[in-house]
Design a protein around this motif. Structure first.
Motif, short mmCIF file in Angstrom:
data_model
loop_
_atom_site.label_atom_id
_atom_site.label_comp_id
_atom_site.label_asym_id
_atom_site.label_seq_id
_atom_site.Cartn_x
_atom_site.Cartn_y
_atom_site.Cartn_z
N UNK A 26 -7.39 -2.82 4.56
CA UNK A 26 -7.90 -2.09 5.55
C UNK A 26 -7.04 -1.87 6.52
N UNK A 27 -6.14 -3.14 7.13
CA UNK A 27 -4.92 -2.73 7.92
C UNK A 27 -3.76 -1.96 7.42
N UNK A 28 -3.47 -2.30 6.11
CA UNK A 28 -2.55 -1.36 5.46
C UNK A 28 -2.68 -0.03 5.36
N UNK A 29 -3.95 0.40 5.16
CA UNK A 29 -4.30 1.89 4.92
C UNK A 29 -4.27 2.65 6.48
N UNK A 30 -4.66 1.65 7.42
CA UNK A 30 -4.31 2.35 8.75
C UNK A 30 -2.81 2.63 9.12
N UNK A 31 -2.11 1.74 8.54
CA UNK A 31 -0.54 1.67 8.87
C UNK A 31 0.13 2.70 7.96
N UNK A 32 -0.39 2.96 6.76
CA UNK A 32 0.42 3.79 5.76
C UNK A 32 0.18 5.31 6.24
N UNK A 65 0.98 -1.10 -0.17
CA UNK A 65 -0.11 0.10 -0.10
C UNK A 65 0.92 1.37 -0.01
N UNK A 66 0.48 2.29 -0.78
CA UNK A 66 1.36 3.52 -1.13
C UNK A 66 0.49 4.55 -0.88
N UNK A 67 0.94 5.81 -0.10
CA UNK A 67 -0.07 6.83 -0.21
C UNK A 67 0.94 7.83 -0.70
N UNK A 85 3.82 0.54 2.92
CA UNK A 85 3.74 -0.35 3.91
C UNK A 85 3.26 -2.03 2.94
N UNK A 86 3.56 -2.98 3.82
CA UNK A 86 3.42 -4.06 3.24
C UNK A 86 2.33 -4.81 4.17
N UNK A 87 1.55 -5.70 3.79
CA UNK A 87 0.63 -6.24 4.66
C UNK A 87 0.52 -7.83 3.93
#
Length: 313
Positions: free
Chosen positions: A50-56, A17-19, A30-32
């Motif tokens: 979903x988890x990756x979005x919170x992490x990024x 996931x990239x922002x 981040x990676x999930x």
């Protein structure tokens, strides 16, 4: 109001996931976990993103509430089916907008920088996509059992079959076939045991929970056949005759796609995937400037598509 773009490269093994900001500058990545849409009705993919979005957002130092100002694009393994993509896009995402693509679409956008042309994925699996004059044309990507002709998995399977035939004396052996036989156990009985994954003691259960299923089979995964490709490349560089024969099979498959691209008036064919890029010097000799290396990776392609889809919103 500041807007953001979020890209997802959802693979069967992991999800990246990239922002990015509105200029597509990466803010965090981040990676999930695994995220194939065909696995468990997309639930692992939903959790991974979903988890990756919170992490990024946390990694970027941004409040999660900024998802309301974020436009997202997901490129998903297992996204070949229209219904799977539509159902996944309809989930309750927190973003201002969401677009779900097959993973080859983000590979295309990344490889060509969002411009038109063709792209082939030549890795463990294979597929092709051309976008010409605004029209989208897709071929391949139907999986190991009925497609993936250009892939390392299919070529690895053909190589294992040829090594077995060489051991039986049906075709001429070579240093490569002997190396394959040695790697897979030393003789044909060992190779057969390997191919059925017998030593893993796997059991297939029917819907009613009973053991066994007449219309399904346990065997090695495509990636296991793809692991033979480094050996193939090594012996190809040594001039092994069987490696050359296998290369001719591979190039024949790629020829079919080159002709398909040209029939759709594509002016370039970018090569994505580790196996394809190992073959790239050979492809340049064969196809000249029609082939190209990718400009960007698929994950950046997802960010590009997010902006292309929602820049006017």
């Amino acid at each position: 109001m500041t807007r953001y773009y979020l890209g997802v490269d959802g693979g069967g093994t992991n999800c990246r996931v990239r922002l990015a900001d509105e200029n597509l500058k990466t803010l965090a990545e981040v990676k999930n976990g695994r995220s194939n849409l065909q696995i468990d009705d997309g639930e692992p993919a939903w959790k991974a993103i979903s988890d990756g979005t919170r992490d990024v957002f946390k990694a970027a130092g941004l409040d999660y509430a900024e998802t309301a100002n974020t436009y997202a694009c997901f490129g998903m393994a297992g996204g070949r089916m229209d219904t799977a993509r539509a159902e996944f896009a309809a989930r309750p995402w927190p973003f201002a907008g969401v677009k779900v693509y097959d993973d080859i679409d983000i590979a295309h956008a990344g490889a060509l920088g969002g411009e038109e042309g063709g792209v082939i994925i030549v890795g463990t699996g294979s597929a092709a996509l051309a976008i010409v004059d605004g029209q989208r044309h897709q071929a391949g990507g139907w999986g190991f059992h009925i497609g993936d002709q250009m892939s390392g998995a299919i070529l690895g399977r053909e190589l294992a079959r040829y090594a077995v035939e060489a051991e039986d004396g049906l075709v001429e052996a070579s240093p490569l076939t002997r190396a394959i036989t040695a790697q897979l156990g030393g003789d044909n009985q060992a190779i057969m045991t390997w191919s059925f994954a017998t030593e893993m003691d796997l059991k297939l259960l029917s819907r009613d929970g009973s053991e066994g299923c007449d219309d399904a089979l346990i065997g090695r995964a495509p990636a296991e056949f793809g692991k033979l490709m480094p050996l193939f490349i090594d012996y190809l560089e040594k001039g092994d005759p069987v490696a050359r024969k296998m290369l001719d099979i591979q190039l024949g498959y790629i020829d079919t796609y080159v002709n398909w691209f040209k029939a759709h008036n594509a002016q370039v064919m970018a090569i994505v995937g580790g196996f394809g890029q190992r073959l790239f010097p050979i492809l340049v000799e064969r196809y000249g400037t029609f082939v190209a290396l990718p400009k960007f990776e698929p994950l950046h392609g997802a960010v590009i598509l997010a902006k292309q889809n929602f820049a006017s919103n």
